[in-house]
Scaffold this motif. Sequence first.
Motif, PDB file in Angstrom:
ATOM      1  N   GLU A 591      87.384 177.596  -7.203  1.00 28.90           N
ATOM      2  CA  GLU A 591      88.303 177.154  -8.274  1.00 28.90           C
ATOM      3  C   GLU A 591      89.647 177.824  -8.061  1.00 28.90           C
ATOM      4  O   GLU A 591      89.816 178.590  -7.132  1.00 28.90           O
ATOM      5  CB  GLU A 591      87.763 177.596  -9.644  1.00 28.90           C
ATOM      6  N   LYS A 592      90.550 177.565  -9.008  1.00 25.79           N
ATOM      7  CA  LYS A 592      91.846 178.240  -8.944  1.00 25.79           C
ATOM      8  C   LYS A 592      91.712 179.600  -9.632  1.00 25.79           C
ATOM      9  O   LYS A 592      91.173 179.690 -10.726  1.00 25.79           O
ATOM     10  CB  LYS A 592      92.896 177.372  -9.655  1.00 25.79           C
ATOM     11  N   TYR A 593      92.163 180.641  -8.962  1.00 31.84           N
ATOM     12  CA  TYR A 593      92.086 182.000  -9.522  1.00 31.84           C
ATOM     13  C   TYR A 593      93.487 182.592  -9.658  1.00 31.84           C
ATOM     14  O   TYR A 593      94.438 182.127  -9.025  1.00 31.84           O
ATOM     15  CB  TYR A 593      91.233 182.902  -8.618  1.00 31.84           C
ATOM     16  N   SER A 594      93.565 183.654 -10.464  1.00 31.88           N
ATOM     17  CA  SER A 594      94.860 184.325 -10.625  1.00 31.88           C
ATOM     18  C   SER A 594      94.993 185.468  -9.619  1.00 31.88           C
ATOM     19  O   SER A 594      95.830 186.341  -9.764  1.00 31.88           O
ATOM     20  CB  SER A 594      94.982 184.866 -12.051  1.00 31.88           C
ATOM     21  N   HIS A 595      94.137 185.463  -8.613  1.00 34.02           N
ATOM     22  CA  HIS A 595      94.140 186.506  -7.579  1.00 34.02           C
ATOM     23  C   HIS A 595      93.644 185.883  -6.281  1.00 34.02           C
ATOM     24  O   HIS A 595      93.150 184.738  -6.275  1.00 34.02           O
ATOM     25  CB  HIS A 595      93.224 187.662  -7.994  1.00 34.02           C
ATOM     26  N   TYR A 596      93.747 186.631  -5.201  1.00 30.68           N
ATOM     27  CA  TYR A 596      93.203 186.123  -3.936  1.00 30.68           C
ATOM     28  C   TYR A 596      91.683 185.985  -4.063  1.00 30.68           C
ATOM     29  O   TYR A 596      91.048 186.717  -4.819  1.00 30.68           O
ATOM     30  CB  TYR A 596      93.473 187.099  -2.790  1.00 30.68           C
TER      31      TYR A 596
END
Length: 609
Positions: A591-596
């Motif tokens: 999914e899209k994350y706010s981190h690597y």
Amino acid sequence: MRPYPLIRLLCEPSPIRPTSFDNVAFIVHSRPFIAAAILTTLSSIALTLGQTPGPAATNPDRMAWFRHDKFGMFIHWGPYSALAGEWNGQQIPPHTEAEWIMQRLNIPVKEYRERAHQFNPTNFNADAWVNLAKATGMKYLVVTAKHHDGFAMYHSKVSEYNIVDWTPFKRDPLKELSDACQRAGIRFSVYYSHREDWDDPNGFGNNWDYDPAKKDFSQYLENKSKPQLRELLTNYGPLGLVWFDRGMDTPKHAAEFADLVHSLQPQCLINGRIGSYKQELMGDYQDMTDNGMPSGGLEEDWETPQTLNTTWGYSKFDQEWKTPGVVIHRLVEIVSKGGNYLLNIGPMADGTVPQPSIATLNEVGRWMSRNSESIYGTTASTLREFPWGRTTVKGSTLYLHVFSWPADRTIRLSGLTNGVNSAHLLVDPSHKLPVASQDGNILVTVPVSMPDTRDTVIVLDLDRPPVVDPVFVTQDSDTGFELNYLTAVTSGNAKKRFNRDGGFHIAKWTAPEDTVSWFLSVSSAGKYAIKIRYAAPKEWKDGQYILTVGSHELKNPVKPTGDWYQYATFDAGTILFPKAGQYKLELKPAEKYSHYLMYFESLTLEPLE
Ligand code: H79
């Protein structure tokens, strides 16, 4: 699951960052010749890494000169140059950097200061150094303003321990070099050791004179390191870059230095050693380790500092000079891999450059005067290394750097699918060379004798930017696969990178479109156990990765491994290759994350009985 019949990798260099695979299209050819193309374009995303400092937002305009210029001169010069590897009858061990003599021999501050008092380089001539850099084809110059010994090689008001106030010389060589660079059109830059200081009671590194328990590092930062950097950014004209060394202790302190640079000179670049080596990269580009050479494939701006012999500061014991041929080959290798070459000289105490260095650089300069078109403004080549040499790229022009002349007068280029309009020697455009195509190889016929025995450059005018066949990772009949950054094909924001503590890895991926793929040539059908090796700090624990081969998909959570670059190996499940053939394996964030997603190191595929 269906093996891919034939896969072509199309690499169209993007105008902004041509050395990275910003735009990658996979074209799966089938019969009839209809292609399914997936075009992934890099969009710069703002990373929110929680409490973690993200990489400096690199402004492409600021990087333009660095990307074009490729070749810089590094200069290590200070009181250590006068010691030249020896103090009180003691020599530094062989292959030790002579600028480290104070630390290696634990020279007391009082005595080192006494030797610094006598530093008097009466033969110093800034124009001579700058003209040497220019004649070599170097475009930027980085000189030690303060090395770890703490001595300022410029007129500092912060500390009297500087070349103007502390020596009989009384001149400011950095001012003279900055002016000379201005005259010659060379970009002036400084090396500043911002953490290490063996002279200052509160600086890092001197535990032979000073009790580490009594040090107040913030005193050093506020009273010496930052004020001196402010002087350098204020009094020496526009700086190309500041070259920091030995990584600051914390990301917060490093960010303060970066802010200081940007507040005074927004255009000034910052090298990759400003921050803690144990953290995410800060600065505008990555530096290899000293004298390091990447195996290839880095997808962000990088530079390697290398020296002409084995020391940085002058040592009278070190005569292991690199030959002009070695320097030219390294320059080409670095540039063909998309990097910059920062090549060091260690001038002597009197201010003159050792004769062997001058002789070598003059030879390199002679080569550059004829061939620099194949260096400046080029980009990394997606073609592999060949037995005869390497390649560099500029748009639709491919430069063949021939290091070994072929006995049969034929240069063979495999993997390139382009049409070739014409070929000629770089030094003689009127002399066209015959080009033919045979069994998927491009053949260029060359003259009998090698015009330039170090590197003869042949120019290929292609029908479009290079289009290269993908590299298939193969297996010996019953062994598995080791898949790492070298053979990976990235798309989206996934990038192959280097970190001093983290080695070569893949990072920057935060969303499903940031993929990493490999093309496998499977000779043994069957089931394989997959192991994945990565590092992930605990803040990234909500991440999941997806591994796909055809329609087969594995999904696993990313387990925290501890610290930033603390790698660990995990089982990732099993996968079946139903028959021998060619496959594409893909790894991506679920999914899209706010981190690597992770700092990825490798996948291994072990055949199961
Ligand atoms: O300025 C040059 C080096 O002095 C500097 N970087 C380049 C550009 C540098 N700083 N730190 N290091 C290199 C790594 C230090 C390695 C060490 Fe050693 C190992 C320090 C002590 C043991 C090298 C080898 C120096 C003395 C022996």
